[in-house]
Design a protein around this motif. Sequence first.
Motif, PDB file in Angstrom:
ATOM      1  N   ASN A  79       0.959  -1.119   0.019  1.00 30.81           N
ATOM      2  CA  ASN A  79       0.223   0.149   0.146  1.00 30.81           C
ATOM      3  C   ASN A  79       1.213   1.005  -0.376  1.00 30.81           C
ATOM      4  OD1 ASN A  79      -2.665  -1.715  -0.059  1.00 30.81           O
ATOM      5  ND2 ASN A  79      -2.207  -1.639   2.203  1.00 30.81           N
ATOM      6  N   ARG A  80       2.214   1.297  -0.752  1.00 29.40           N
ATOM      7  CA  ARG A  80       2.752   2.341  -1.309  1.00 29.40           C
ATOM      8  C   ARG A  80       3.114   3.454  -2.235  1.00 29.40           C
ATOM      9  NH1 ARG A  80       8.123   0.771  -0.678  1.00 29.40           N
ATOM     10  NH2 ARG A  80       7.568  -1.264  -1.207  1.00 29.40           N
ATOM     11  N   VAL A  81       1.736   2.949  -2.955  1.00 28.60           N
ATOM     12  CA  VAL A  81       1.051   3.540  -3.917  1.00 28.60           C
ATOM     13  C   VAL A  81       0.643   5.235  -4.130  1.00 28.60           C
ATOM     14  CG1 VAL A  81      -0.194   3.226  -6.571  1.00 28.60           C
ATOM     15  CG2 VAL A  81       0.683   1.408  -5.211  1.00 28.60           C
ATOM     16  N   LEU A  82       1.168   5.857  -4.975  1.00 25.15           N
ATOM     17  CA  LEU A  82       0.752   7.138  -4.554  1.00 25.15           C
ATOM     18  C   LEU A  82       0.461   7.123  -6.756  1.00 25.15           C
ATOM     19  CD1 LEU A  82       3.616   9.034  -2.980  1.00 25.15           C
ATOM     20  CD2 LEU A  82       1.476   9.047  -1.919  1.00 25.15           C
ATOM     21  N   PRO A 132     -11.873   4.827  -8.453  1.00 27.92           N
ATOM     22  CA  PRO A 132     -11.955   4.107  -7.373  1.00 27.92           C
ATOM     23  C   PRO A 132     -12.512   2.696  -7.160  1.00 27.92           C
ATOM     24  CG  PRO A 132     -12.323   6.625  -7.354  1.00 27.92           C
ATOM     25  CD  PRO A 132     -12.083   5.997  -8.837  1.00 27.92           C
ATOM     26  N   ASP A 133     -13.528   2.586  -6.994  1.00 25.32           N
ATOM     27  CA  ASP A 133     -14.369   1.719  -7.243  1.00 25.32           C
ATOM     28  C   ASP A 133     -14.291   0.215  -7.677  1.00 25.32           C
ATOM     29  OD1 ASP A 133     -16.132   2.788  -5.198  1.00 25.32           O
ATOM     30  OD2 ASP A 133     -18.108   2.854  -6.826  1.00 25.32           O
ATOM     31  N   LEU A 134     -12.963   0.422  -8.961  1.00 20.62           N
ATOM     32  CA  LEU A 134     -11.968  -0.609  -9.653  1.00 20.62           C
ATOM     33  C   LEU A 134     -11.221  -1.083  -8.509  1.00 20.62           C
ATOM     34  CD1 LEU A 134     -12.578   0.712 -13.192  1.00 20.62           C
ATOM     35  CD2 LEU A 134     -13.707  -1.695 -12.531  1.00 20.62           C
ATOM     36  N   ILE A 135     -10.547  -0.518  -8.063  1.00 20.97           N
ATOM     37  CA  ILE A 135      -9.560  -0.918  -6.999  1.00 20.97           C
ATOM     38  C   ILE A 135      -9.932  -1.643  -5.629  1.00 20.97           C
ATOM     39  CG2 ILE A 135      -7.075   0.148  -6.014  1.00 20.97           C
ATOM     40  CD1 ILE A 135      -7.459   2.392  -8.764  1.00 20.97           C
ATOM     41  N   ALA A 136     -10.739  -1.084  -5.656  1.00 18.60           N
ATOM     42  CA  ALA A 136     -11.291  -1.494  -4.512  1.00 18.60           C
ATOM     43  C   ALA A 136     -11.615  -2.905  -4.501  1.00 18.60           C
ATOM     44  CB  ALA A 136     -12.699  -0.435  -3.626  1.00 18.60           C
ATOM     45  N   GLY A 137     -12.111  -3.321  -5.369  1.00 16.30           N
ATOM     46  CA  GLY A 137     -13.057  -4.278  -5.875  1.00 16.30           C
ATOM     47  C   GLY A 137     -14.418  -4.488  -5.148  1.00 16.30           C
ATOM     48  N   VAL A 178      -7.614   2.231  -2.096  1.00 15.16           N
ATOM     49  CA  VAL A 178      -7.484   3.405  -3.100  1.00 15.16           C
ATOM     50  C   VAL A 178      -6.230   3.953  -2.903  1.00 15.16           C
ATOM     51  CG1 VAL A 178      -8.265   4.967  -4.446  1.00 15.16           C
ATOM     52  CG2 VAL A 178      -9.662   3.001  -3.663  1.00 15.16           C
ATOM     53  N   PRO A 179      -5.152   3.975  -3.067  1.00 13.62           N
ATOM     54  CA  PRO A 179      -4.382   5.071  -2.749  1.00 13.62           C
ATOM     55  C   PRO A 179      -3.995   6.742  -3.695  1.00 13.62           C
ATOM     56  CG  PRO A 179      -3.589   4.553  -6.044  1.00 13.62           C
ATOM     57  CD  PRO A 179      -5.013   3.441  -4.941  1.00 13.62           C
ATOM     58  N   PRO A 180      -3.609   7.304  -3.242  1.00 15.21           N
ATOM     59  CA  PRO A 180      -4.466   8.914  -3.403  1.00 15.21           C
ATOM     60  C   PRO A 180      -4.095   8.760  -4.379  1.00 15.21           C
ATOM     61  CG  PRO A 180      -2.196   8.725  -1.351  1.00 15.21           C
ATOM     62  CD  PRO A 180      -2.493   7.085  -1.567  1.00 15.21           C
ATOM     63  N   ILE A 181      -4.644   9.965  -5.004  1.00 16.30           N
ATOM     64  CA  ILE A 181      -5.093  10.015  -6.628  1.00 16.30           C
ATOM     65  C   ILE A 181      -4.495  11.577  -6.295  1.00 16.30           C
ATOM     66  CG2 ILE A 181      -5.731  11.218  -8.284  1.00 16.30           C
ATOM     67  CD1 ILE A 181      -7.915   8.187  -7.292  1.00 16.30           C
ATOM     68  N   LEU A 182      -3.286  12.058  -7.483  1.00 20.92           N
ATOM     69  CA  LEU A 182      -2.771  13.287  -8.022  1.00 20.92           C
ATOM     70  C   LEU A 182      -3.252  13.767  -9.398  1.00 20.92           C
ATOM     71  CD1 LEU A 182      -1.093  11.884  -5.881  1.00 20.92           C
ATOM     72  CD2 LEU A 182      -0.028  14.021  -5.371  1.00 20.92           C
ATOM     73  N   ILE A 183      -3.736  14.720  -9.007  1.00 18.70           N
ATOM     74  CA  ILE A 183      -4.065  14.824 -10.704  1.00 18.70           C
ATOM     75  C   ILE A 183      -3.060  16.429 -11.156  1.00 18.70           C
ATOM     76  CG2 ILE A 183      -6.126  16.069 -12.374  1.00 18.70           C
ATOM     77  CD1 ILE A 183      -7.248  13.400 -11.020  1.00 18.70           C
TER      78      ILE A 183
END
Length: 268
Positions: free
Chosen positions: A98-101, A138-143, A162-167
């Motif tokens: 769970n280290r993804v950004l 987000p829902d796809l990642i979360a299953g 769900v990792p932090p999402i940076l735009i």
Amino acid sequence: MSVQLGVFLPTSGSRKAESGASDIRDSARLAEESGLESVWATDHLIATQPMLDSTIALTTAAAVTDRIGIGYGAMLLALRPVAWAAKEIATLQQLSNNRVLLGVGTGNPAHGDIGWRAAGVPFVERGTRTDHALAVLPDLIAGKPTTLAPDLDVTLSPGAPVPPILIGGNSSRAHRRAAIHGDAWMPINPALDQLPAAISELRDIAAQHQRPAPAITIVAPTLSTDPYRVADELATYESAGVHRVILAPTGPHWRDYYTFAAALRAAQ
């Protein structure tokens, strides 16, 4: 709290075919040993110079580290079927503990449209496709069960946090995308005197959608070469509301640049 420091992995350049794997492993280890907060990979299918695949490069970095953040800087989400992208992101979350950004962007126009044409994706639709993908990602990642089309409901398994999402992006459309879909805004080298207005716009849009104001990550700011002067410059960014800075892509001399980043961290 001092500004967090990230660095780009050496994933692009003319020597990637010769030294890509060892460079990625060595640079990720060095960044973590130096106490840096995160490492990042750029993302294009076809760029103006050779470029490794971001997901595979980040997986390699995750495999040889334990603590450091693993960041897409930034994934071109619209180039991929969103379900495939979500599967890759969820898997990297699991493998990295769970280290993804998750930086998301629409691409640097300097690279042209050939990569988009090669993927069968209209270049002019990249913004709209990115917005549609972000709405379900987000829902796809979360299953979670997710509707992708009127007759298509899918659930990816296993899911992941769900990792932090940076735009990414400096435009007003990027501001809106960050405020509606993102946890952070990630512009490239914005003018410091323009940050207050941009941050105010982000907060207003987020409030309209009953969301928290996005955090601020700055990519490749123009900084001095003296670590102590840069520490003062970063303090100015922090005062403006910036919480992370990602130093510019490193090229073949990444070790020197990482040493500079470590000295900068010590000077803060």
